[in-house]
Design a protein around this motif. Structure first.
Motif, PDB file in Angstrom:
ATOM      1  N   HIS A  29       0.842  -1.198   0.000  1.00  0.00           N
ATOM      2  CA  HIS A  29       0.000   0.000   0.000  1.00  0.00           C
ATOM      3  C   HIS A  29       0.875   1.245   0.000  1.00  0.00           C
ATOM      4  N   SER A  95      -4.369   2.162   1.759  1.00  0.00           N
ATOM      5  CA  SER A  95      -5.073   1.496   0.663  1.00  0.00           C
ATOM      6  C   SER A  95      -4.095   1.289  -0.483  1.00  0.00           C
ATOM      7  N   ASP A 102     -12.040   1.548  -3.041  1.00  0.00           N
ATOM      8  CA  ASP A 102     -11.003   0.725  -2.435  1.00  0.00           C
ATOM      9  C   ASP A 102     -11.112   0.801  -0.921  1.00  0.00           C
ATOM     10  N   THR A 103     -11.028  -0.333  -0.288  1.00  0.00           N
ATOM     11  CA  THR A 103     -11.139  -0.357   1.160  1.00  0.00           C
ATOM     12  C   THR A 103      -9.936   0.304   1.793  1.00  0.00           C
ATOM     13  N   GLN A 104     -10.202   1.126   2.794  1.00  0.00           N
ATOM     14  CA  GLN A 104      -9.132   1.666   3.620  1.00  0.00           C
ATOM     15  C   GLN A 104      -8.976   0.745   4.827  1.00  0.00           C
TER      16      GLN A 104
END
Lengths: 115, 113
Positions: A29, A95, A102-104
């Motif tokens: 990430h 992320s 998009d998932t954090q």
């Protein structure tokens, strides 16, 4: 696969001291976000960083607060000359991309107490 | 500007009973909605998210939420509560042009044996 790491988990400072909060994002990430949670409130966005760049600091107080995400090492949220009102939980999220879908992924937070 | 209101800061349910956590949002553009759970001394974990596909969204641990545009709501439910569901739950909103999540104040769930 380790999640988002934050340290310290608890930090106590006296008024006027400096606080340094660290965040290591998940592997792979490159996008990091900092949020602050004041007592009895929801998390509030502070700043969004990519490696070596501050992309959006619209939620950061104009004075005493700064953030960085160097090429090597964790992201750092720095609070200079802390005051009692800075007491809060500070959460870091990461992320893989900046897409809003998009998932954090959130770390466990750092609880800052200013005496 | 976007915002979220979570009704009820504390909810207590019996084990095996329905869990219902309420979330209403305000957004001038089509929202993306999220539910996160936070267990003691841990980070926030994503339960489920709505990003303009099916309005009934199924998540982890038996939770689901339904997006109702007419009611500007995204309530979270679980048919049968388990002791392990005791935690704090956060609803959050963003949109397809933003990455900043706006969170509600959270709802703490306790489960009675």
């Amino acid at each position: 696969n380790a999640g988002v790491m934050q340290n310290p988990r608890h930090l106590v400072r006296r008024r006027g001291q400096e606080a340094r909060l660290r965040c290591s994002p998940m592997k792979g990430h490159s996008h990091v976000y900092w949020y602050r949670q004041l007592p009895e409130e929801g998390l509030k966005f502070m700043v969004y960083l990519q490696k070596e760049n501050i992309i959006d600091e619209s939620g950061m107080p104009k004075e005493r607060f700064s953030a960085e995400f160097p090429k090597e090492g964790p992201s750092i949220l720095r609070i200079q000359q802390v005051v009692r009102g800075d007491s809060a939980a500070y959460f870091c999220a990461s992320s893989p991309s900046v897409a809003s879908t998009d998932t954090q992924y959130f770390g466990p937070g750092t609880r800052l107490t200013v005496l | 500007a976007q915002s979220v209101t979570q009704l009820g800061s504390h909810v207590s349910v019996s084990e095996g009973a329905l869990v219902l956590l309420r979330c209403n949002y305000s957004s001038s553009v089509p929202p993306y909605l999220f539910w996160y759970v936070q267990y003691p001394n841990q980070g926030l974990q994503l339960l489920l998210k709505y990003t303009s596909a099916a309005t009934l969204v199924k998540g982890i641990n038996g939770f689901e939420a339904e997006f109702k545009k007419s009611e500007t709501s995204f309530h979270l439910t679980k048919p049968s509560a388990h002791m392990s569901d005791a935690a704090e739950y956060f609803c959050a909103v963003t949109n397809n042009n933003d990455y900043k999540l706006s969170f509600g104040a959270g709802t703490t769930v306790t489960v009675r044996a």
